[in-house]
Each structure stands twice: as C-alpha cells, then as structure tokens.
Design a protein around this motif. Structure first.
Motif, PDB file in Angstrom:
ATOM      1  N   GLN A 230       7.191  38.727 -23.248  1.00 25.14           N
ATOM      2  CA  GLN A 230       7.635  39.702 -22.260  1.00 25.14           C
ATOM      3  C   GLN A 230       6.852  39.527 -20.973  1.00 25.14           C
ATOM      4  O   GLN A 230       7.413  39.523 -19.881  1.00 25.14           O
ATOM      5  CB  GLN A 230       7.413  41.114 -22.831  1.00 25.14           C
TER       6      GLN A 230
ATOM      7  N   ARG B 101       7.864  36.422 -19.284  1.00 23.49           N
ATOM      8  CA  ARG B 101       9.186  36.586 -18.686  1.00 23.49           C
ATOM      9  C   ARG B 101       9.100  37.344 -17.358  1.00 23.49           C
ATOM     10  O   ARG B 101       9.721  36.982 -16.362  1.00 23.49           O
ATOM     11  CB  ARG B 101      10.078  37.327 -19.680  1.00 23.49           C
ATOM     12  N   LEU B 102       8.300  38.421 -17.350  1.00 25.07           N
ATOM     13  CA  LEU B 102       8.150  39.213 -16.127  1.00 25.07           C
ATOM     14  C   LEU B 102       7.534  38.374 -15.022  1.00 25.07           C
ATOM     15  O   LEU B 102       7.938  38.457 -13.858  1.00 25.07           O
ATOM     16  CB  LEU B 102       7.288  40.456 -16.390  1.00 25.07           C
TER      17      LEU B 102
ATOM     18  N   LEU C 132      10.138  36.156 -13.630  1.00 20.80           N
ATOM     19  CA  LEU C 132      11.022  36.883 -12.715  1.00 20.80           C
ATOM     20  C   LEU C 132      10.335  37.104 -11.377  1.00 20.80           C
ATOM     21  O   LEU C 132      10.935  36.935 -10.320  1.00 20.80           O
ATOM     22  CB  LEU C 132      11.406  38.247 -13.317  1.00 20.80           C
TER      23      LEU C 132
END
Lengths: 292, 305, 110
Positions: B162, B165-166, B169
């Motif tokens: 997570q 992934r952040l 982004l």
C-alpha cells in the motif's frame, strides 16, 4: 547400530529461508536412520502450502481425510439484521448491508463467535473444506502430510488438525518437515518438538533468515543445531554466529554440481552420497544426547 | 501504474535475485522505467541484501490482536476454554489458579471475549514488526520485518504494498515491482492482490515444478495473468523440457530460461544483484532478455508514459 | 445527489484514489452544491475484508452512488447487497471531473 530411545522424540527441520534444503535433508535423515533403529518413525510433512516430501520418499498413501472449518450460514427468515454478528467478527467475514447478512467464507477463521452471539439463533455452522490430510507408508517409514486447497489463505488449521490426526499412531520418533519462513505456520509445525534442525546455506540470504528462525526456536524454547547445506568455503559470519550462540553445527553438505543435478533428477541425498547415511545416524545419536 | 508480482511457490528458486536484477534494469536499462520496489516476503525479507538501501523511515507495525485474561477478574469458570477452537486457553495448574491465553496459539477471534461472563478478557494489539521506506540503488524500496513467530496474515504485506503504491501515485511511477513470498497462503494472496502480471520463477527440480503448478493455480484463481521463468534451467534439461510442455498445455507463456550461474551467489555476498555484479554473465544476459519481454507484456515498452 | 468517492486526501482538490477498500479517504459530496464531508478509511488497517468494512461504512453514510477506480469482489458483493450503484472513475482527472461526468452520465456503471 541399534539406538535405544524410550521417550517419544520429535525432531523438526526448519530454515527460515526457503530453498536451503529442508525437505532434502529431512527426508534423507529419515531414510538414513530407519534401517538402524527399532523404534517406529513418522515423517510429517507440515509444509501444507507446497508439500514436497512425497517427491523424495515416494510413499504409498492409504488414508485421506478432509480438513474442514465451520463457517456460518445465516437463515434470513430468522435474521433481524441487528448486526451483532458483524460487530463481533474480527475478520470482516460477516457483514450486514442493506437488509441482507452476507458471509465471506474466505475470510472466516471458523471461530464460531458470530454463531454464539446471534440473539435470534439465526446462524448455524456448516463445514467448509480447506484442505486434505493424507497418511501412508514409505517402506518402514510412516508418512503423513497436509495439503491446503488452492486459494485458501490459512495453513495453520490444517497443520493443527494434521498433528491431532497422527497422534494416535504414537510414533517413537517424529521428523517434522516445516514450511519456509518464520511465522505462524512454522510455529504451529515446530511447537512441541524436542529439537530443531536449522538448515541453512552459507549466503547472506541464508544467514539472514537463519537468525530469524533461530529466534523462533528460542521463543519456543526448543534446543537447536545447524546443518550447513551447499557449503562452498567458510562463511565466517555464520560460523561466528553459531559459536556465539552455542549452536552446534551438526553437518556440512558441500556444494557440488553433481549433487544439485542429482536432486533435480529426483534422487535423494543418500542415493547420491551414500556416505551421508552414517553422518545422519551420528546426528540422530547426537540429538538424543543433547535432548536428555 | 502497473503492478508486477514475482512468485515461486517453492522457496529458493531465485525470486529475489531476479527481482533485484529487474530493479536494476528498470533504473538503468533501455528504456528506463520509473519503478518502486516492494519486498512482500516480510517473513524473511531479503531484497534489501542486494539493493543497498539507505533507510529513510521506520514504522512500527501493529499486527492482529490477541486475547488477554485479567487474572483479577477471572473466576476460572472455564467457558473460554470451551469456546476456544484454537487450543489457546491454558487451564489453571499448580502455578496459577486462573485461566491464561497462549499468545502464540491465540487466533485473535475474540470469541472468548464475548463469552466470558466476567468480562475478564480484552483484545490487545500486538506489535508484530516494523516496515520501512528506504532508498535503494534502484529507487524507493518498501520492506518490512516481522518479529519471528508472529502471525503473518498478509496484513503487513498489504501495508508494505500500500505504501509502495501510494508513493508510486505521488511520484508518477510507472511500475510497482513486488518481490513475493514463497507458498500460496495469505501472505501470497495479499502480495498478488491488484497485480497486473504474476511472474513465477521456478527451477527444474521435482519440488520446483510441483510448487510452480500450485503457485500458477493460485494466481489464476485470482484471475491474474501469469508468466513463467525457469531459473537454473541447465541443471536438468529433461525437467526443464517437462516444465515447458506443462506450460504449453496450460497455455502459460514461459518468458525465458536462466542458466545456473554461481556469479549470482558471489554478487549476493557483495550485496549486489547479478546485473550490477557482472552485467555480461550468462544469467545477466538471460535476465535482460526476459525483462524486455516483461515490459512488452506490461505494455511499458513505450518508455515514460 | 449525495456521491461517495475515494480520494488520497480529505478535500476536493485531492487526487482520486483508485482502490475502494484501501483508499485513504472517502468523500461524501453533494453533486449540486459541492459541499462535502471527508472521512478517513476505517478499513485501512484491516488485514482482510477491507473492502467489506469500507462497504459497510459507506453504506451507513447513505450515499446515492459510490464511485471509485476499482471494486474488489467482496466490496462489490457487499455494495450490491446494500443496493448502492457503483461507478468507475475511468479517465477522470479530479474530483470535480468525476462529478461532472457522473452528472452527464458519462461514467461506467459496474
């Protein structure tokens, strides 16, 4: 050489890092000692996610039993959608949305909490298969293993049920092939063992993970020893660690391409290096002394 | 942003060695790919041993919760033991007149909490490990270590991914490369969640191919496209051919074969992936060819998007 | 209409967060006035079933529609059960973009 042993002895084989040769060593160990002992020997493959011992021992499997956990089934006509079940569930496996109560079986741990709490008695439990247990023999060696169903998340209930299932066999010696890693499936596999053989390889990855696995042994208060597999020159950090920690190095298996190729062909270690048989028998003798 | 997860089923086939090489090729290859790395093998995290990370952040990870009995409230009625399905309740003995919970056996289901008539049991969060954000030779690395003997439910894997992934982004990265754990259980399931492509690294041994099949079934169960790489392929040419045939039958593409290369181990001892250690070695060349195909399959060959 | 959508920060200028169960925040926005309320995701720390937890949470907020980048199978079952229509962001670049597209019926319904 006859070895007398009066109390049941459980020897687990673990590594931390996958691929160090746990299963190769554990199965070779069993094959080495079976002809020299009078006691009964059970080989337990607890790597239920990816069991491999059968590839080396080639057992005849004679008995099978499904592993089931109990999951909730909601009777919508009795359900008042009060949401108590969802509140107690720690795993989001049951949820009330709109005017339906949904069950998510793959998240359910089978604890029964929701069923017990339901004020309307609207939940009953139904068995869900998560894997299978198998028993058999490989010559004189008794063999048992668990195999987890594809897509199932949890190995621990299968390992737990496997150990219960074989308990009536009352073997005098049990050799446990544990999964890789250092978390719950490994703990469940090695708990209750009298001795832990840690198989490592003399590389940074192997050493890093050996230390983790050794910590598990210490947490569970199980005495341990090390087998160094694929040795290609001394790895001083590993040697120093074993000295500092009083971890006996029970055996060293050299790295040799012909061994790797033999294993790749499905042969076990003592077929490739028959002299290893005597070394494993010595280790067995050493372990019986160490656990007294 | 695409997600690539590298798995094996069987441990020791070379997942991490190949992942580290991929990370190098992403950063330094042609075309360069802006990638974030995540080591999802939180049980035995090795990616940091070959990517020379500098730690930037460290966070505690609270895993599940376990039940704890307040000895002052326990009336030793034994209901907790009756309802516990995980053999986690220790009955009174010569040393203690009350019931206790075995923290290692406790599943965290809280059934005992709700059934205890004295409200003597509470759930307490357990620190299970740490997760880290580091800067490796090849970019941001998210990794973790689980305290030995802790539960590996996949939650820590999820936290690592997570955060990776952040970051992807935030920085506009094109790719998240996830080094997966062995096995097929919850940590693997968490590692493959959201992947665009699953790459299985196998080896031509009975155990390697047996476990590859299980890993393949797992990836396909979760409807993720799968590809295979056969590592140490020359150790048993017959077995390699068997694996090739199996994959053909199952319509799974074998992206390539990597020869057994002792330089990989040597590089590891220097803390380096094989491409950094010896960029023209047989393994490096094979991995480079495979990487190009991986990019094609991920539709990333156009370079920066 | 009240719309629930997943974002990485608690405001209208935030980037859209593509995964429903693991988003950072869910915004409940009035599609006409653009008044909004931001809620941090209560399921972020769940090991499993984050989508289910989020679905329960969002359903209790009683929106008219739920919009995100992707809904996992558990979340989708749960939201369907709650009779909440789900839509996908698609190429939308911002919260305002999503709302405009929703209003003009340009978003894909799940």
């Amino acid at each position: 050489m006859r070895m007398a042993n009066n109390n049941p002895l459980k020897i687990a084989v673990a590594s931390g890092k996958g691929g160090t040769g746990k299963t190769t060593i554990a199965t070779s160990f069993a094959l080495s000692i079976i002809n020299d002992i009078s006691e009964s020997l059970l080989f337990l493959d607890c790597d239920v996610e990816a069991p491999n011992a059968h590839l080396f021992l080639k057992p005849q499997l004679t008995e099978e039993k499904p592993v089931e956990i109990l999951i909730p089934e909601v009777n919508e006509s009795l359900c008042t959608h009060c949401g108590e079940c969802a509140k107690v569930c720690q795993f989001q496996a049951i949820a009330v949305l709109g005017n339906k109560t949904l069950v998510f079986p793959q998240l359910c741990h089978g604890c029964g909490s929701c069923t017990m709490i339901c004020p309307a008695n609207a939940i009953q439990e139904i068995p869900k298969s998560i894997g299978v247990l198998q028993k058999g023999t490989a010559g004189e060696i008794k063999f048992a293993r668990g195999v987890m169903d594809i897509g199932e998340p949890m190995a621990v209930p299968i390992i737990r049920q496997l150990k219960k299932w074989v308990a009536p066999l009352e073997p005098q010696i049990t050799i446990i092939d544990s999964p890789p890693g250092t978390s719950c499936p490994v703990v469940e596999s090695i708990r209750g063992s009298d001795f832990l053989i840690l198989v490592t390889e003399p590389t940074p990855f192997g050493f890093h993970d050996l230390k983790l696995a050794h910590q598990v042994a210490k947490d569970l208060q199980i005495p341990a020893g090390v087998i160094i597999n694929r040795e290609n020159g001394a790895f001083s950090e590993l040697e120093d660690y074993c000295k500092e920690e009083n971890l006996p190095i029970l055996m060293r298996v050299p790295f040799r391409r012909n061994i790797a190729e033999g294993i790749a062909k499905g042969r076990n270690l003592i077929e490739i290096l028959p002299e290893m048989s005597a070394s494993f028998q010595n280790i067995y003798h050493q372990i019986t002394t160490l656990v007294k | 942003m695409k997600q690539l997860v590298i798995l094996s089923g069987k441990g020791g086939t070379g997942k991490t060695s190949i992942t580290a090489a991929f990370a190098n090729l992403a950063k330094n290859g042609n075309p360069p790919i802006n990638a974030i790395l995540a080591d999802a093998d939180v049980d035995a995290a090795n990616l940091e041993l070959v990517t020379r990370p500098k730690r930037l952040e460290s966070h505690e990870f609270i895993g599940g919760e376990i039940a704890v009995i307040d000895p002052n409230r326990c009336h030793a009625c034994g209901i907790c033991e009756q309802v516990c399905r995980f053999d986690a309740v220790i009955p009174p003995d010569s040393s203690q007149a009350v019931y206790r919970i075995d923290p290692i056996a406790c599943d965290g289901c809280a059934a005992c909490v709700y059934q205890c008539p004295e409200y003597a049991i509470t759930m307490q969060p357990q620190k299970a490990g740490n997760w880290y954000h580091s800067l490796s030779l090849y970019g941001d690395l998210y990794h973790a270590d689980l305290i030995p003997a802790q539960e590996n439910s996949g939650k820590l894997v999820t936290v690592v991914k997570q955060n990776g992934r952040l970051r992807a982004l935030d920085t506009g990265a094109q790719l998240l490369i996830v080094d997966g754990p062995p096995g097929i259980g919850c940590p693997v399931i968490s590692a493959v969640a959201g992947a665009d492509l699953g790459l299985i690294v196998t080896e031509p041994t009975p155990a390697g191919s047996h476990d590859m099949e299980r890993a393949l079934q797992t990836i396909q169960h979760f409807r993720i496209p799968a590809l295979v790489v056969i590592n140490k392929a020359d150790l048993n040419r017959e077995k390699t051919a068997e694996i090739q045939n199996y994959c053909k039958e199952k319509q799974v593409e074998v992206l390539g074969e990597v020869p057994y290369d002792p330089l990989i181990s040597e590089g590891m001892k220097q803390g380096l992936d094989i491409v950094a250690y010896h960029s023209t070695s047989p393994a490096s060349q094979a991995i480079k060819a495979i990487w190009t195909k991986v990019l094609e399959r991920l539709s990333l060959l156009g370079g920066a998007s | 209409m009240k719309i629930a959508l997943t974002t990485t920060a608690p405001n209208l200028e935030a980037q859209l967060d593509p995964r429903f169960g693991r988003c950072a925040y869910v915004l409940i926005v009035d599609s006409e006035t653009l008044e909004f309320k931001a809620h941090p995701n209560p399921a972020l720390n769940s090991s499993g079933g984050a989508g289910i937890r989020m679905a329960q949470f969002v359903s209790d907020l009683k929106p008219d529609a739920v919009i995100s980048g992707d809904f996992g199978p558990n979340a989708a079952s749960a939201l369907q059960s709650a009779h909440l229509p789900m839509y996908l962001f698609g190429d939308s670049q911002s919260v305002k973009d999503v709302i405009e597209r929703f209003k003009s019926g340009k978003l894909t319904k799940v």
